[in-house]
Design an enzyme around this catalytic site. Structure first.
Site, PDB file in Angstrom:
ATOM      1  N   SER A 605      34.230  37.325  43.346  1.00 31.63           N
ATOM      2  CA  SER A 605      34.469  38.375  43.279  1.00 31.63           C
ATOM      3  C   SER A 605      33.872  39.144  44.749  1.00 31.63           C
ATOM      4  O   SER A 605      34.415  39.199  45.491  1.00 31.63           O
ATOM      5  CB  SER A 605      32.606  37.867  42.394  1.00 31.63           C
ATOM      6  OG  SER A 605      32.075  38.823  42.180  1.00 31.63           O
ATOM      7  N   ASP A 680      39.150  41.619  32.952  1.00 35.28           N
ATOM      8  CA  ASP A 680      38.264  41.568  33.514  1.00 35.28           C
ATOM      9  C   ASP A 680      37.371  43.333  32.753  1.00 35.28           C
ATOM     10  O   ASP A 680      37.905  44.348  33.412  1.00 35.28           O
ATOM     11  CB  ASP A 680      37.953  41.430  35.295  1.00 35.28           C
ATOM     12  CG  ASP A 680      36.649  41.421  35.659  1.00 35.28           C
ATOM     13  OD1 ASP A 680      35.536  41.268  35.491  1.00 35.28           O
ATOM     14  OD2 ASP A 680      37.315  40.355  36.696  1.00 35.28           O
ATOM     15  N   HIS A 712      36.297  38.166  34.090  1.00 35.24           N
ATOM     16  CA  HIS A 712      35.837  37.624  35.592  1.00 35.24           C
ATOM     17  C   HIS A 712      35.749  36.869  35.500  1.00 35.24           C
ATOM     18  O   HIS A 712      36.271  35.854  36.995  1.00 35.24           O
ATOM     19  CB  HIS A 712      33.885  39.105  35.891  1.00 35.24           C
ATOM     20  CG  HIS A 712      34.013  38.469  37.094  1.00 35.24           C
ATOM     21  ND1 HIS A 712      34.832  39.918  38.507  1.00 35.24           N
ATOM     22  CD2 HIS A 712      32.448  38.500  37.826  1.00 35.24           C
ATOM     23  CE1 HIS A 712      34.546  38.967  39.258  1.00 35.24           C
ATOM     24  NE2 HIS A 712      32.997  38.976  39.024  1.00 35.24           N
TER      25      HIS A 712
END
Length: 740
Positions: A605, A680, A712
């Protein structure tokens, strides 16, 4: 953005020649154990009457299928209240809205995932498979209140327990529990109109998961009406193993319009809706909503689009007049919090503020005037844990002693008597009873799996709820002989800023060792902490047992060090964070057992973004990098998060260019692996595919591992095993002694 990546498991694998130990942690032996990954018990709550502790826990044969349990404080007995399988069997087909809510909350599983106590502590409400169940203490079984083909979300008790409320097909409904009669509060919801619901950025970035609020006497409901018409429609693909879905999603990218938010108050007796005038400026955020205890004034937190101004406003439902109670301003941004508490015994409220540079507690009169600052110092308050108005004592969690541990403290309403209650070094996650008489402590350290205990308000332990001692029979016990406790330490950057680090090193140092730097690096997060790091922490044990040194440093921009520590990233993301990570590597260079030529970096991330920036901007320090689900261009990420730190791209385009990975990609020197979930909806897959094309156009080789159908967090046992093997094998190939 939040880096609450899914709990995975550990890997098998060959140790480097000359390193390794006889008993390595493996996926097959450890994956899914609640004693290690912290999945049991979860969502602990003390009943309002202080008599029971309830929690959800995964089944012995399925740790992601949850049941509801109870611990009776008087008897000391634990019992299963409801087995999810007794109430509902078969597939739980979640609505798209519920799937999105759970992804936003980073909560996964099936069965009884959530529950709520009535205010009197006599009843429980919990959703299951899109319907609602009601249980009155003492009854033989739960009553099913909802049994509809539609999927209801955000199911709540009314404050006195006479009603339940919920969202169905984007409208707000109320049901009388005694009669079973339901009635809609709104009717025009559907399409772009959502009533009583939190919009995307409220859920993802503001941690606000609801869009409606009951008055304490159940006479009124405040609710938001969301119009998503202005929000840009993006078409994204969700690529699965055997199909591709084209999704049209309203996604507010930085610099583009947000949803319009309106606020209304519904009077249940009069069946009347009054709309609140929030001002001429429509391009704003509705951050929080709270009722005062007089049932007459509804307060809401109004945030400007640039997030440099936050106002606490009060709306008088009798007169229709409004008043600004507080205003917070900043030259960078104002952080949101959940620290507003209205007192019952006085016309006062508790408020958290960073106006002196650190998040502290303030006492105000209900007209907004300041009574007193209750805490102060170069440390931060985390959350308000409880308020005992009888003794005029406030309980809170914070970092008074060290930023790498979280403890429970108390302070008087006059600011006196600040004292620490929790004693064991580590992390304490606290849940109090409503009367502040007892609390549950979910405790862990980096070496101690979560332990859950019951305490009196003064800290005295009453009972273990989940001792989880690592003794014979515990899943971790066979590996304790090879367990390596990390070192915590500090060093100073060239410009004199102190950074905290955590360092694992092999028990047997043999010459020079390769290093894996694990990074997140983004705001509102911290990873150098003395708390159990779930399966990822076990992965680090696996790496260090293979002969790696594992290192993490919290750079400037990360949380719990005060506002001045956060602010250097403002309009300059990817700059100071990389400099501080390089400072960490320079610190590693001073250690005689570190191989300077074999240092890798891994993050997911924002950490994936950091791994890319480190490889592109500091390639002399990192020879290999793994970037998971990375942001590559902040123009592609959402408004509330991105503009908070970067400003609006319409007025600050250069900052966005400079903070993108693309201008620096040409400088890639080392080996790079990028992975991403192909469905995602947070950091869109487009972030990675654009970078793939860019690196290909530059004729720069790199590796890719993408996961069909994954969001994600890259969920799933088998997927997790594959992912962690892929990462480890990549480092083995590129940081192995023979790789250089």
């Amino acid at each position: 953005m939040k880096n609450k990546t899914v709990i995975f498991s550990l890997l098998t694998g060959l140790a480097f020649s000359g390193y390794g130990y006889s008993e390595q942690l493996t996926i097959e032996r450890i994956y899914g154990s609640p004693a290690l990954d912290g999945t049991a018990p979860q969502n602990l709550k003390v009943s309002p009457d202080g008599q029971r502790i309830t929690f959800i826990q995964g089944k012995e044969n399925d740790y992601e299928r949850y049941d509801l349990w109870e611990y009776n404080i008087a008897s000391g007995k634990t019992q299963l209240l409801f087995d999810a399988d007794d109430l509902h069997t078969g597939n739980e087909s979640l609505s798209d809205e519920e799937k999105a809510r759970r992804e936003r909350m980073r909560e996964y599983g099936s069965g009884i995932m959530y529950y709520e106590w009535s205010k009197d502590g006599k009843a429980l409400l919990f959703p299951l498979a899109g319907d609602a169940y009601y249980y009155r203490i003492g009854d033989e079984k739960a009553k099913r209140l909802l049994n509809t083909p539609e999927f209801e979300t955000d199911i709540q008790f009314s404050p006195k327990g006479h009603y339940i409320s919920y969202i169905r097909e984007q409208n707000l409904y109320v049901m009388d529990i005694a009669s079973g009669e339901e009635f809609p509060i709104t009717k025009e919801g559907g399409g772009n109109i959502k009533n009583g619901m939190a919009e995307f950025v409220a859920q993802e970035e503001m941690e606000r998961m609801t869009g409606y609020w009951w008055s304490p006497d159940e006479s009124k409901i405040a609710f938001t009406r969301i119009d998503e018409t202005p929000v840009e429609i993006i078409t994204r693909s969700e690529i699965y193993a055997d199909s591709i879905k084209m999704i049209e999603q309203r996604y507010p990218r930085a610099g583009t319009p947000n949803a319009k938010v309106a606020l209304a108050i519904y009077d249940l007796k009069a069946s009347k809706t009054d709309w609140v005038d929030m001002g001429k400026e429509q391009d704003i955020y509705f951050a929080r909503g709270n009722w005062m205890n007089d049932n007459q004034h509804f307060t809401y937190q109004w945030q400007s689009r640039d997030q440099k101004t936050l106002q606490l406003r009060s709306f008088d439902t009798k007169t229709g007049k409004q008043k600004q109670l507080l205003e917070e301003k900043s030259n960078t941004w104002v952080n949101l919090h959940n620290g507003l508490r209205f007192l019952n015994s006085t016309e006062q409220f508790i408020w958290l503020s960073e106006k002196d540079g650190f998040k502290h507690i303030y006492l105000h009169n209900n007209d907004g005037s300041l009574v007193k600052q209750l805490t102060k110092g170069d440390w931060v308050v985390n959350e308000i844990a409880a308020v005992d108005e009888a003794s005029k004592t406030l309980y809170f969690t914070g970092r008074v002693d060290t930023p790498i541990e979280e403890h429970l403290y108390k302070v008087g309403f006059d600011g006196s008597g600040l004292a620490r209650i929790s004693q064991r070094s580590g992390f304490h996650k606290i849940a109090f009873s409503d009367d502040a008489s007892v609390y549950v402590d979910d405790f862990s350290t980096v070496n101690t799996p979560p332990q859950v205990s019951l305490h009196k308000a003064d800290g005295e332990q009453v009972a273990w709820l989940h001792e989880n001692a690592v003794t014979e029979g515990h899943p971790l016990y066979p590996y304790m002989a090879n367990w390596i406790a990390p070192e915590f330490g500090k060093f100073k950057t060239q410009d004199g800023v102190t950074l905290h680090y955590r360092l694992w090193k092999p028990k047997e140092i043999k010459g020079k060792h390769p290093v894996i730097v694990f990074v997140y690096g983004g705001p509102h997060a911290q990873i150098v902490t003395n708390e159990w790091y779930k399966q990822r922490g076990l992965l680090m044990q696996h790496w260090v047992n293979k002969g790696y040194i594992v290192f993490t440093v919290d750079n400037r921009g990360s949380n719990y060090r005060g506002k001045a520590f956060e602010e250097p990233i403002y309009e300059r993301m990817g700059e100071i964070e990389v400099q501080d990570q390089v400072a960490g590597v320079k610190f590693l260079h001073t250690l005689p057992y570190v191989d300077k030529q074999r240092i890798g970096i891994y993050g997911h991330s924002y950490g994936g973004y950091m791994a890319l920036m480190a490889m592109f901007k500091a390639g002399d320090y990192f020879s290999a990098g793994v970037s998971g689900a990375p942001v590559t261009d902040w123009l592609l990420y959402d408004t509330h998060y991105t503009e908070r730190y970067m400003g609006n791209p319409k007025t600050n385009a250069d900052a966005y260019t400079n903070s993108s990975v693309f201008p620096y990609a040409k400088n890639l020197k080392g080996k790079l692996l990028i992975y991403h979930g192909m469905a995602d909806d947070n950091v869109l897959f487009t972030h990675s595919t654009r970078l793939y094309k860019h690196l290909q156009d530059l004729s720069l080789p790199f590796e890719v591992m993408d996961y069909p159908g994954k969001k994600h967090s890259i969920r799933g046992k088998e997927t997790g095993i594959h992912l962690y093997k892929t990462i480890t094998n990549f480092f083995d190939r590129n940081l192995h002694p023979e790789a250089h």
